[in-house]
Enzyme design. Structure first.
Site, short mmCIF file in Angstrom:
data_model
loop_
_atom_site.label_atom_id
_atom_site.label_comp_id
_atom_site.label_asym_id
_atom_site.label_seq_id
_atom_site.Cartn_x
_atom_site.Cartn_y
_atom_site.Cartn_z
N ASP A 118 0.67 -1.25 0.04
CA ASP A 118 0.05 -0.20 -0.01
C ASP A 118 0.74 1.27 0.10
OD1 ASP A 118 -2.19 1.38 0.13
OD2 ASP A 118 -2.58 1.15 2.27
N ASN A 142 -10.59 -2.61 -5.99
CA ASN A 142 -9.87 -1.57 -6.88
C ASN A 142 -10.39 -1.42 -8.05
OD1 ASN A 142 -6.70 -2.59 -5.57
ND2 ASN A 142 -8.02 -1.04 -4.80
C1 IPE Z 1 -5.32 -2.83 -0.59
O1 IPE Z 1 -5.08 -1.55 -0.56
C2 IPE Z 1 -5.27 -3.54 -1.77
C3 IPE Z 1 -4.09 -3.63 -2.49
C4 IPE Z 1 -2.85 -3.35 -1.85
C5 IPE Z 1 -3.97 -4.25 -3.90
P1 IPE Z 1 -6.31 -0.32 -0.89
O2 IPE Z 1 -5.38 1.06 -1.00
O3 IPE Z 1 -7.01 -0.69 -1.94
O4 IPE Z 1 -7.17 -0.39 0.44
P2 IPE Z 1 -7.87 0.79 1.18
O5 IPE Z 1 -8.89 1.34 0.33
O6 IPE Z 1 -6.91 1.67 1.83
O7 IPE Z 1 -8.44 -0.24 2.44
C1 IPE Z 2 -1.31 0.20 -3.55
O1 IPE Z 2 -1.00 1.61 -3.68
C2 IPE Z 2 -1.54 -0.42 -4.95
C3 IPE Z 2 -2.78 -0.64 -5.36
C4 IPE Z 2 -3.86 -0.64 -4.54
C5 IPE Z 2 -2.95 -0.99 -6.52
P1 IPE Z 2 -2.56 2.67 -3.62
O2 IPE Z 2 -2.59 2.94 -4.83
O3 IPE Z 2 -3.27 2.04 -2.80
O4 IPE Z 2 -1.90 4.07 -2.78
P2 IPE Z 2 -2.20 4.79 -1.95
O5 IPE Z 2 -3.01 4.07 -0.81
O6 IPE Z 2 -3.46 5.59 -2.64
O7 IPE Z 2 -1.30 5.60 -1.36
MG MG Z 3 -4.03 2.29 -0.66
#
Ligand code: IPE
Ligand code: IPE
Ligand code: MG
Length: 249
Positions: A14, A62
């Site tokens: 994340d 996502n």
């Molecule tokens: C969890 O991260 C999913 C992945 C790392 C693929 P998200 O960024 O989607 O999770 P939330 O929305 O903060 O819970």
């Molecule tokens: C994790 O990084 C990757 C995916 C969920 C695909 P994020 O895209 O969730 O990054 P933040 O949480 O918005 O910083």
């Molecule tokens: Mg995230």
């Protein structure tokens, strides 16, 4: 290699978006930097003797993101696989996929299938990519299959045990993760491996995923090694010798 280190490490990668934002860059640049972190991780994992690395790369939730970001992630995935296919083969790493594959674009599925096939013969370390993955979705999928078996008369309801459910998960032969790492300071599961996490240890790291390096991995592994896993029993470390209480039922 430390024998107290986990065999199966699962990572919620994340913080790519925030990493990019803090540099005034578009979010997709954060995802590209995240892919570099995955490459570094694969090297570190081999060094520390990790057998299964499970990466939460794209959740069922996502898909809610803007189409441009979703498309960018899908092409990043195909680019990453094409660029690292040889590394996987050279290092005898088997690629596995977990998730609702039918959601993925055909071109992505074709490439995934071809790399899975090419690496299927390797019986060493495994890289498990969770794509369009959701823990609840996985349990729904398992439940439907079991219900169909009951309907067909090949199983009765009282024959459904924990083992039955575990056998109907996406990758039933993969053991539960020992350690779950989440980067970027969030402390939640976000629908990751809900069944399999029952006795996992958790390490939450403050750095965003693109900054994850060998030191981050070592820190998480050392924290894991210092934990005392009891699995509901009384002693001992890491499940190696669980001792039952003398008066246990
Ligand atoms: C969890 O991260 C999913 C992945 C790392 C693929 P998200 O960024 O989607 O999770 P939330 O929305 O903060 O819970
Ligand atoms: C994790 O990084 C990757 C995916 C969920 C695909 P994020 O895209 O969730 O990054 P933040 O949480 O918005 O910083
Ligand atoms: Mg995230």
């Amino acid at each position: 290699m430390n024998e107290l280190y986990p065999k199966h490490v699962a990572i919620i990668m994340d913080g790519n978006g925030r990493w990019a934002k803090s540099r005034g860059l578009p979010r997709i640049r954060g995802h590209h930097a995240g892919a570099e972190a995955v490459r570094r991780l694969l090297k570190g994992a081999a060094k520390f003797g990790i057998q299964w690395i499970t990466l939460y790369a794209f959740s069922v939730e996502n898909w809610k993101r803007p189409a441009a970001e979703v498309n960018g992630l899908m092409s990043l995935l195909t680019g990453f696989l094409s660029a690292n296919r040889k590394t996987l083969c050279d290092n005898k790493i088997r690629l596995r996929i977990m998730g609702r594959r039918s959601d993925l674009p055909d071109a992505v599925n074709r490439l995934l299938q071809s790399v899975e096939k090419e690496t299927a013969r390797f019986d060493g370390p495994q890289l498990i990519l969770c794509l369009s993955y959701g823990g609840r979705e996985e349990l729904v999928h398992a439940t439907r299959q079991i219900a169909a078996e009951v309907q067909a008369g090949t199983r009765s309801p009282d024959q459904i045990t924990e083992k039955t459910i575990a056998e109907h998960l996406y990758l039933p032969d993969v053991p539960d993760p020992d350690l779950i790492i989440r980067t970027s300071g969030e402390e939640r599961l976000s629908n990751f491996l809900l069944w399999q996490c029952a006795y996992a240890e958790f390490v939450f790291l403050p750095e965003p995923w693109p900054d994850f390096d060998e030191n981050s991995l070592k820190r998480a592994l050392d924290l894991f090694a210092s934990r005392n896993r009891r699995f509901g029993g009384i002693v001992d470390r890491h499940g190696s010798s669980i001792v039952s209480a003398p008066d246990a039922p």
